[in-house]
Design a protein around this motif. Structure first.
Motif, PDB file in Angstrom:
ATOM      1  N   GLU A  79      39.844  16.291  35.101  1.00 53.11           N
ATOM      2  CA  GLU A  79      39.250  17.436  34.394  1.00 53.11           C
ATOM      3  C   GLU A  79      40.178  17.942  33.283  1.00 53.11           C
ATOM      4  N   ALA A 127      35.288   7.398  32.400  1.00 52.84           N
ATOM      5  CA  ALA A 127      34.607   8.496  31.686  1.00 52.84           C
ATOM      6  C   ALA A 127      34.752   8.338  30.167  1.00 52.84           C
ATOM      7  N   ARG A 128      35.852   7.733  29.754  1.00 54.82           N
ATOM      8  CA  ARG A 128      36.105   7.567  28.310  1.00 54.82           C
ATOM      9  C   ARG A 128      36.484   6.104  28.031  1.00 54.82           C
ATOM     10  N   LEU A 151      39.462   8.300  34.448  1.00 52.53           N
ATOM     11  CA  LEU A 151      39.470   8.696  33.034  1.00 52.53           C
ATOM     12  C   LEU A 151      38.974   7.566  32.134  1.00 52.53           C
ATOM     13  N   LEU A 181      40.274  15.412  30.349  1.00 55.12           N
ATOM     14  CA  LEU A 181      39.070  15.438  29.497  1.00 55.12           C
ATOM     15  C   LEU A 181      39.068  16.690  28.617  1.00 55.12           C
TER      16      LEU A 181
END
Ligand code: UDP
Length: 367
Positions: A322, A223-224, A220, A325
């Motif tokens: 998933e 991704a961010r 995570l 997000l």
């Protein structure tokens, strides 16, 4: 005289409103006992509410298995009940302390009242041992303080006498209400949300699953990269060892000691997302207006899910990533107000409990 026992942080948070009312009561005398299960956590958490225990049992020794811990606590609590001879023992929730207290009450023919009665999953072994404890406590209690309509239905389905069930709401909401009245929250849209708040402590998330959650959190933060993760770590080595080993080296993680209730609630309200297997946090998140992902296969608090603020997620790296997000991108919703329609009660549970305790003990006194 009423005796209350507490052994863990959530019991203190949920018993504090009741303790404060009973301590100031003009006709009922209260004796408050720290069972020693998590001795220091109980001392510290009650101190946040300006509460001190009257009796502190020694720190529960480390035993290899749960049965030995239970036997030890049961004997200790039985000795306290034998000595004090209260008219009623009140236990809260589904901890080792509440179960051992329930057994000690049975041993000494003490009237037992159970706060937060009737929470159930459909599987006795999940969550273990909580589900087993709460089902057994119901067998020993003669007064059941149910926190919600579903809990009341569960008790009735187990043929608990309807006259002994009092649906009062959850005292966690009393504590939350008091805190939010002192320090109101900013509207959700005005909050700078750049933190994911994480807690893990349940047995099903020890060892392997703790590792899976950590891997999902690392993914995570990749991704961010704008997000930080704040992780107050439960002292149990089967969580803390894994979490420290996996996450310590990553700069996006703040691994901290368990937080005070006040700090935790305000961090939770300010967070972009919470990931937690906690029961109490499922009751709080809808009122704070922060989405909560629960890495568990079931929950005894279906009302949280119905609010749209709480979602179960499989202990699987991709599934957690998933879902996280998705929640982070979800539009802002209005937090659930604490009122008579609120899923876990209107914040007046302790008053309702005190009323029933008064009625019961007066009836006994006149019998
Ligand atoms: N909490 C806290 N400090 C923390 C993490 C949680 O005070 O660092 C509070 C949280 O607001 C909630 C309660 O502790 O009221 C939940 O406790 P926990 O998750 O340990 O137990 P459970 O609710 O699962 O029984």
């Amino acid at each position: 005289m009423v005796l209350i026992i507490a052994g863990t942080r959530p019991e203190c948070i949920k018993l504090a409103p009741l303790v404060r009312r009973l301590a100031g009561h003009d006709r009922l005398r209260l004796v408050l006992v720290n069972s020693g299960q998590h001795c220091l956590a109980v001392r510290r958490t009650f101190a946040e509410f300006d509460i001190r225990c009257d009796i502190e049992l020694g720190e529960l020794p480390r035993f290899d298995w749960l049965g030995a811990s239970h036997d030890h606590l049961r004997v200790e609590l039985r000795a306290v009940l034998d000595r004090i001879r209260p008219a009623m023992l009140i236990v809260q929730g589904d901890t080792l302390t509440s179960y051992s207290g329930a057994r000690a009450a049975h041993d000494t023919s003490t009237v037992l009242a159970h706060v937060e009665a009737g929470l159930r999953t459909d599987t006795i072994s999940d969550p273990f041992p909580e589900e087993w404890f709460r089902r057994r406590i119901a067998r020993y209690a003669s007064i059941h303080f149910s926190p919600s309509a579903s809990a009341t239905r569960n008790l009735l389905a187990e043929e608990v006498d309807a006259r002994s069930i009092h649906q009062v709401g959850n005292t966690s909401i009393d504590s939350l209400w008091t805190l939010l009245a002192e320090m109101p929250l900013a509207p959700p849209a005005a909050r700078a949300r750049d933190t994911v708040l994480v807690t893990l402590h349940r047995r099903e998330n020890h060892d392997r699953n703790a590792g899976i959650v950590c891997d999902a959190l690392i993914a995570l933060t990749l991704a961010r990269p704008d997000l930080r993760v704040l992780f107050p770590i439960h002292p149990n080595p089967r969580v803390s060892a894994t979490v420290h080993r996996r996450l310590e080296v990553h700069p996006a993680f703040d691994l901290v000691a368990p937080m005070s209730y006040r700090d935790f609630v305000f961090k939770a309200a300010a967070a972009a997302l919470i990931i937690s297997d906690s029961g109490g946090v499922q009751e709080e998140a809808p009122h704070l207006g922060t989405h909560l992902l629960v890495p568990r296969s079931n929950t005894e608090r279906p009302e949280g899910i119905e609010t749209g603020w709480v979602q179960l997620v499989r202990a699987d790296r991709e599934a957690i990533l998933e879902a996280a997000l998705e929640k982070l991108a979800a539009p802002t919703m209005r937090p659930v107000p604490i009122d008579e329609l609120a899923p876990f009660g209107d914040g007046n549970a302790a008053d309702k409990i005190v009323h029933v305790v008064e009625q019961t003990l007066l009836q006994h006194a006149h019998a």
